[in-house]
Scaffold this active site. Structure first.
Site, PDB file in Angstrom:
ATOM      1  N   ARG A  30       0.818  -1.225   0.000  1.00  0.00           N
ATOM      2  CA  ARG A  30       0.000   0.000   0.000  1.00  0.00           C
ATOM      3  C   ARG A  30       0.848   1.270   0.000  1.00  0.00           C
ATOM      4  NH1 ARG A  30      -5.524  -0.450   1.474  1.00  0.00           N
ATOM      5  NH2 ARG A  30      -6.223  -2.530   0.914  1.00  0.00           N
ATOM      6  N   ARG A  34      -2.982   6.519   0.236  1.00  0.00           N
ATOM      7  CA  ARG A  34      -3.437   7.694   0.976  1.00  0.00           C
ATOM      8  C   ARG A  34      -2.443   8.322   1.922  1.00  0.00           C
ATOM      9  NH1 ARG A  34      -8.953   5.640   3.230  1.00  0.00           N
ATOM     10  NH2 ARG A  34      -7.570   3.915   3.618  1.00  0.00           N
ATOM     11  N   ARG A  43      -6.452  11.893  -6.522  1.00  0.00           N
ATOM     12  CA  ARG A  43      -7.685  11.160  -6.279  1.00  0.00           C
ATOM     13  C   ARG A  43      -8.868  12.075  -5.960  1.00  0.00           C
ATOM     14  NH1 ARG A  43      -8.759   6.908  -3.969  1.00  0.00           N
ATOM     15  NH2 ARG A  43     -10.780   7.815  -4.357  1.00  0.00           N
ATOM     16  N   ASP A  79      -6.517  -2.704  -7.452  1.00  0.00           N
ATOM     17  CA  ASP A  79      -7.133  -3.238  -6.240  1.00  0.00           C
ATOM     18  C   ASP A  79      -7.507  -4.681  -6.508  1.00  0.00           C
ATOM     19  OD1 ASP A  79      -8.184  -2.260  -3.453  1.00  0.00           O
ATOM     20  OD2 ASP A  79      -9.658  -3.663  -4.234  1.00  0.00           O
ATOM     21  N   TYR A 154     -15.238 -11.053   0.227  1.00  0.00           N
ATOM     22  CA  TYR A 154     -15.936  -9.825  -0.178  1.00  0.00           C
ATOM     23  C   TYR A 154     -17.217 -10.146  -0.943  1.00  0.00           C
ATOM     24  CZ  TYR A 154     -12.141  -6.838   1.380  1.00  0.00           C
ATOM     25  OH  TYR A 154     -11.229  -6.178   2.163  1.00  0.00           O
TER      26      TYR A 154
HETATM   27  O1  CP3 Z   1       0.443   0.487  -3.053  1.00  0.00           O
HETATM   28  C1  CP3 Z   1      -0.213  -0.558  -3.210  1.00  0.00           C
HETATM   29  O2  CP3 Z   1      -0.169  -1.496  -2.390  1.00  0.00           O
HETATM   30  C2  CP3 Z   1      -0.962  -0.738  -4.500  1.00  0.00           C
HETATM   31  C3  CP3 Z   1      -2.319  -0.661  -4.463  1.00  0.00           C
HETATM   32  C4  CP3 Z   1      -3.263  -1.579  -3.692  1.00  0.00           C
HETATM   33  C5  CP3 Z   1      -4.548  -1.115  -3.318  1.00  0.00           C
HETATM   34  N1  CP3 Z   1      -5.241  -2.155  -2.803  1.00  0.00           N
HETATM   35  C6  CP3 Z   1      -5.029   0.262  -3.532  1.00  0.00           C
HETATM   36  C7  CP3 Z   1      -6.125   0.757  -2.672  1.00  0.00           C
HETATM   37  C8  CP3 Z   1      -3.190  -2.920  -3.320  1.00  0.00           C
HETATM   38  C9  CP3 Z   1      -2.030  -3.893  -3.459  1.00  0.00           C
HETATM   39  C10 CP3 Z   1      -4.448  -3.270  -2.765  1.00  0.00           C
HETATM   40  C11 CP3 Z   1      -4.767  -4.622  -2.290  1.00  0.00           C
HETATM   41  C12 CP3 Z   1      -5.984  -4.826  -1.498  1.00  0.00           C
HETATM   42  N2  CP3 Z   1      -7.211  -4.237  -1.618  1.00  0.00           N
HETATM   43  C13 CP3 Z   1      -6.068  -5.810  -0.490  1.00  0.00           C
HETATM   44  C14 CP3 Z   1      -4.960  -6.748  -0.107  1.00  0.00           C
HETATM   45  C15 CP3 Z   1      -3.938  -6.074   0.716  1.00  0.00           C
HETATM   46  C16 CP3 Z   1      -4.371  -5.723   2.109  1.00  0.00           C
HETATM   47  O3  CP3 Z   1      -4.281  -4.534   2.432  1.00  0.00           O
HETATM   48  O4  CP3 Z   1      -4.771  -6.626   2.851  1.00  0.00           O
HETATM   49  C17 CP3 Z   1      -7.373  -5.764   0.037  1.00  0.00           C
HETATM   50  C18 CP3 Z   1      -7.921  -6.612   1.157  1.00  0.00           C
HETATM   51  C19 CP3 Z   1      -8.097  -4.772  -0.689  1.00  0.00           C
HETATM   52  C20 CP3 Z   1      -9.521  -4.360  -0.529  1.00  0.00           C
HETATM   53  C21 CP3 Z   1      -9.577  -2.929  -0.158  1.00  0.00           C
HETATM   54  N3  CP3 Z   1      -9.528  -1.902  -1.080  1.00  0.00           N
HETATM   55  C22 CP3 Z   1      -9.607  -2.360   1.137  1.00  0.00           C
HETATM   56  C23 CP3 Z   1      -9.692  -3.127   2.424  1.00  0.00           C
HETATM   57  C24 CP3 Z   1      -9.551  -0.966   0.968  1.00  0.00           C
HETATM   58  C25 CP3 Z   1      -9.416   0.089   2.045  1.00  0.00           C
HETATM   59  C26 CP3 Z   1     -10.690   0.730   2.442  1.00  0.00           C
HETATM   60  C27 CP3 Z   1     -10.408   2.113   2.983  1.00  0.00           C
HETATM   61  O5  CP3 Z   1     -10.650   3.075   2.253  1.00  0.00           O
HETATM   62  O6  CP3 Z   1      -9.885   2.188   4.098  1.00  0.00           O
HETATM   63  C28 CP3 Z   1      -9.515  -0.698  -0.411  1.00  0.00           C
HETATM   64  C29 CP3 Z   1      -9.420   0.619  -1.048  1.00  0.00           C
HETATM   65  C30 CP3 Z   1      -8.075   0.944  -1.572  1.00  0.00           C
HETATM   66  N4  CP3 Z   1      -7.293   0.110  -2.325  1.00  0.00           N
HETATM   67  C31 CP3 Z   1      -7.416   2.185  -1.445  1.00  0.00           C
HETATM   68  C32 CP3 Z   1      -6.203   2.084  -2.130  1.00  0.00           C
HETATM   69  C33 CP3 Z   1      -5.159   3.150  -2.332  1.00  0.00           C
HETATM   70  C34 CP3 Z   1      -7.970   3.392  -0.709  1.00  0.00           C
HETATM   71  C35 CP3 Z   1      -8.837   4.101  -1.659  1.00  0.00           C
HETATM   72  C36 CP3 Z   1      -8.842   5.559  -1.402  1.00  0.00           C
HETATM   73  O7  CP3 Z   1      -7.829   6.208  -1.685  1.00  0.00           O
HETATM   74  O8  CP3 Z   1      -9.892   6.064  -0.960  1.00  0.00           O
END
Ligand code: CP3
Length: 353
Positions: A30, A34, A43, A79, A154
């Site tokens: 990640r 953010r 974003r 994602d 999910y």
């Molecule tokens: O830098 C990186 O790692 C690349 C991007 C990445 C994202 N999601 C971007 C993202 C990666 C590798 C993921 C994987 C992901 N997504 C996982 C597996 C890794 C982990 O953290 O366990 C999971 C379970 C998800 C599902 C998901 N998507 C979650 C739980 C969330 C967070 C919810 C929140 O807003 O707190 C997301 C949204 C998400 N994916 C964001 C990002 C940058 C946040 C979106 C935003 O900017 O509002």
């Protein structure tokens, strides 16, 4: 078939493959997200899922943490639900919540309605990978996908879940439907990873973030065969492969098995298990990735320094105990409130060791 770059000097690729890197490699799960003001600024104008299907935005957001921190690997900005959306499943990523599914998958008929992933809807992802391998210079690009269990959670729950109740109820109470769902998700995951590999990613990582909710026995019965099928299918691509989950202390051996035999296989470890203990659980010859508690970054630089040095020492001990290599990372993703300056300083500290 492969147009993959040769990056013989990449510390990340060396450590995964069991060669000696010039310095301990470091990147952050990640890292593209953010914690970065430049990410938030971009974003503000584009929704999360729209950004993931825009090749220029994917390219720019993937590059941001590489420019800022000097990490040893880029991870594709995307994602785990992107391939599901591309396969026609109605879902959104809701700010501060996560993925939300309009029509959760609960019955055999729901499972039968899941369509395979076609390449056309993920063409922007492939285009971004092409841009990135051109723009990244000698920094490797990691492609990724969610593992079938975490995706299933999910889809069945309809969104994020603490206890994964409906998911486990289907898994334990309706095995044919469960295995059919997992098989459909394996096919989607393999296709999504193949799109990325064909476009040129240098390595792949599969995130089974929520697998730690399962006992080892249930993981072996209901999940391991499916995750194994993903890695078996991807092995022919010849790229380094990483398998990661959180709360997986009891599952590390089985998650390592899923990777299959072969060079350049790495297991991601969360902060609950020492790397030395993990080395014993995953078997000789695996590289290890991890495992600074992401919350340590909330405690100030003195604590970060001390704890990072502990992880580095643990990594060296793990290599002495038989691990093929150590890639420094957090034990889970960067938390949004993290001060990005600390991340940059942490990269420098790891590189100085
Ligand atoms: O830098 C990186 O790692 C690349 C991007 C990445 C994202 N999601 C971007 C993202 C990666 C590798 C993921 C994987 C992901 N997504 C996982 C597996 C890794 C982990 O953290 O366990 C999971 C379970 C998800 C599902 C998901 N998507 C979650 C739980 C969330 C967070 C919810 C929140 O807003 O707190 C997301 C949204 C998400 N994916 C964001 C990002 C940058 C946040 C979106 C935003 O900017 O509002």
């Amino acid at each position: 078939m492969s147009n993959r770059r040769e990056l013989p000097d990449s510390p990340y690729l060396a450590a995964v493959a069991g060669r000696t890197p010039a310095h301990v490699p470091v990147w952050f799960m990640r890292q593209a997200g953010r914690s970065l003001p430049e990410y938030r600024e971009l974003r503000a104008k584009h929704k999360m899922l729209d950004s993931c299907f825009d090749a220029d935005l994917v390219t720019e957001i993937t590059l941001q943490p590489v420019r800022r921190h000097g990490v040893d690997a880029a991870i594709l900005f995307s994602d785990i639900v992107v391939p599901l959306r591309a396969a026609g499943i109605d879902l959104d990523i809701v700010p501060d919540v996560g993925p939300v599914i309009a029509n959760p998958i609960r019955t055999a008929a729901d499972v039968a309605s899941i369509r395979p992933l076609e390449r056309q809807p993920v063409a922007p992802v492939a285009e971004a990978v092409g841009n990135l391998v051109r723009d990244l210079g000698d920094v490797p690009l990691i492609g990724f996908a969610g593992a079938p269990f975490t995706l299933a959670s999910y889809l069945v729950e309809g969104g994020p879940s603490k206890n994964h109740e409906r998911t486990k109820a289907m898994m334990l109470g309706d095995e044919p439907t469960w295995h059919a769902l997992m098989e459909a998700l394996v096919d989607i995951t393999v296709e999504f990873l193949r799109v990325q590999v064909d476009a040129g990613v240098d390595a792949i990582q599969m995130f089974d973030s929520w697998a730690g909710t399962l006992s080892l026995a249930d993981y072996r019965t209901y999940v391991l065969p499916h995750s194994t099928r993903v890695f078996t299918a991807m092995a022919e691509a010849g790229v380094p492969m990483t398998h990661f989950g959180i709360g997986t202390a009891e599952l590390l051996g089985a998650m390592s098995e899923a990777l299959g035999d072969g060079p350049a296989r790495m297991v991601g470890v969360d902060w609950r298990t020492s790397l030395t203990a993990a080395a014993g659980r995953v078997g000789a010859g695996r590289a290890l990735q991890g495992n600074l508690d992401p919350v340590v970054l909330m405690a100030g630089w003195d604590v970060v320094q001390r704890r990072a040095r502990d992880v580095l020492a643990d990594g060296r001990a793990a290599v002495e105990a038989g691990a093929a290599g150590h890639v420094f990372n957090l034990g889970h993703g960067v938390l949004p409130a993290t001060d990005p300056v600390l991340l940059t300083d942490l990269v420098a500290l790891v590189h100085e060791q």
